[in-house]
Design an enzyme around this catalytic site. Sequence first.
Site, short mmCIF file in Angstrom:
data_model
loop_
_atom_site.label_atom_id
_atom_site.label_comp_id
_atom_site.label_asym_id
_atom_site.label_seq_id
_atom_site.Cartn_x
_atom_site.Cartn_y
_atom_site.Cartn_z
N SER A 13 0.46 -0.92 0.01
CA SER A 13 0.11 -0.10 0.15
C SER A 13 0.91 0.95 -0.21
CB SER A 13 -0.97 -0.41 1.30
OG SER A 13 -1.64 1.12 1.80
N TYR A 69 -1.47 -0.33 10.52
CA TYR A 69 -1.72 -0.62 9.05
C TYR A 69 -0.57 -0.93 8.19
CZ TYR A 69 -3.89 -1.22 4.50
OH TYR A 69 -4.05 -0.82 3.02
P1 NDP Z 1 -11.69 -5.48 0.07
O1 NDP Z 1 -12.54 -4.87 1.35
O2 NDP Z 1 -12.72 -5.14 -1.31
O3 NDP Z 1 -10.65 -6.50 0.23
C1 NDP Z 1 -10.69 -7.44 1.14
C2 NDP Z 1 -10.88 -9.47 0.76
O4 NDP Z 1 -9.68 -9.46 1.60
C3 NDP Z 1 -11.45 -9.61 0.61
O5 NDP Z 1 -11.77 -10.15 -0.41
C4 NDP Z 1 -12.14 -10.44 1.87
O6 NDP Z 1 -13.07 -11.42 1.17
C5 NDP Z 1 -10.34 -10.57 2.29
N1 NDP Z 1 -10.12 -11.22 3.73
C6 NDP Z 1 -10.48 -10.68 4.93
N2 NDP Z 1 -10.34 -10.69 5.76
C7 NDP Z 1 -9.91 -12.18 5.47
C8 NDP Z 1 -9.74 -13.84 6.03
N3 NDP Z 1 -9.54 -13.44 7.56
N4 NDP Z 1 -9.12 -14.23 5.50
C9 NDP Z 1 -9.14 -14.68 3.89
N5 NDP Z 1 -10.30 -13.32 3.30
C10 NDP Z 1 -9.94 -12.43 3.89
O7 NDP Z 1 -10.64 -4.21 0.15
P2 NDP Z 1 -9.56 -3.97 -1.19
O8 NDP Z 1 -9.92 -4.89 -2.11
O9 NDP Z 1 -9.17 -2.45 -1.27
O10 NDP Z 1 -8.17 -4.61 -0.53
C11 NDP Z 1 -7.42 -5.36 -1.36
C12 NDP Z 1 -5.62 -4.98 -1.06
O11 NDP Z 1 -5.35 -3.55 -1.03
C13 NDP Z 1 -5.41 -5.56 0.90
O12 NDP Z 1 -4.19 -5.48 0.95
C14 NDP Z 1 -5.52 -3.51 1.36
O13 NDP Z 1 -4.78 -3.31 1.87
C15 NDP Z 1 -4.55 -3.18 -0.49
N6 NDP Z 1 -4.98 -2.31 -0.36
C16 NDP Z 1 -6.18 -0.95 -0.86
C17 NDP Z 1 -6.46 0.20 -0.98
C18 NDP Z 1 -7.61 1.15 -0.73
O14 NDP Z 1 -7.15 2.37 -0.91
N7 NDP Z 1 -9.18 -0.20 -1.74
C19 NDP Z 1 -4.48 0.89 -1.01
C20 NDP Z 1 -3.83 0.30 -1.27
C21 NDP Z 1 -3.61 -1.22 -1.00
P3 NDP Z 1 -13.73 -11.98 2.87
O15 NDP Z 1 -14.34 -10.87 3.51
O16 NDP Z 1 -15.13 -12.42 2.11
O17 NDP Z 1 -13.04 -12.46 2.94
#
Ligand code: NDP
Length: 253
Positions: free
Chosen positions: A149, A162
Amino acid sequence: SDQPLDGAVALVTGASSGIGAATARRLARDGSAVALVARRRDRLDQVASGIAASGGHAVAVPADLTDPERAEDAVQETLDRLGRLDILVNNAGIMLLSSALHTSVEEWDRMVSLNVTGLLHVTHAAVPHLIYAASTSPRQVADLVNIGSAAGRTVRPGSSVYSMTKSGLGAFTESLRQELLSEQVRVSMVEPGTVDTELVDHLNETVWDASRRQVAGIEALRPEDIADAVGYIVTRERRVAVNQMLVRAGDQT
Ligand code: NDP
């Protein structure tokens, strides 16, 4: 028709929404079979049917990656169902922003157990299979892409833990990159800026407001913009290694 990832198998964590879902679609479009890992089975099934409807192949592998056994099983299940593993995208992550003084330590534990521990368990189980895939695939290379990130570089009040998970991921990625060089496994990190996803839905109201103010007036990236970056990295020929990509929104400081 010939696609760059024909015959390859990818595992994408956090594939039930946001960046992970978009990345899974992108890799499938480029010819890869994809294992979709996250907790919400209904959402994984939706992503899988969408991919199937566009002529791709994806399987849902529901798993809570904070459970070390499930994290390992998810990798094994991918091998059992799809036969190999060429590409691992460590994308699952949560962001719980709050000041160190007012947070509950439980929120910190939740972030560390997914962004760090869960990622490590998946990676440890996957690497031997990536090495094997690199030695047997016509591409002569395998890929491990970690989603970091911009918050790993640009730290703000409230982002302490984070940012720690994401900047620590940078160190892990770089060490692993050097270790796996001779195995033809490329290790890279994509660092997104503000992307419009469900990530902020887990914030409490106060922090949500503050974080919205911070990005007010900025057009956020779309999940597909980050999927593009991942797609670019894993479709390079073997002589090219893109180590890092920092992709911010156009108007983001
Ligand atoms: P989302 O919340 O849309 O996606 C997060 C994903 O992680 C979901 O598919 C969720 O699925 C999964 N997840 C959460 N907890 C668990 C768990 N315990 N086991 C397995 N899977 C899990 O957010 P983003 O798409 O934005 O996030 C994706 C990545 O991008 C993250 O690492 C985030 O830190 C990073 N990121 C995002 C930014 C943004 O602005 N959005 C900026 C920079 C980095 P489920 O709940 O079904 O388990």
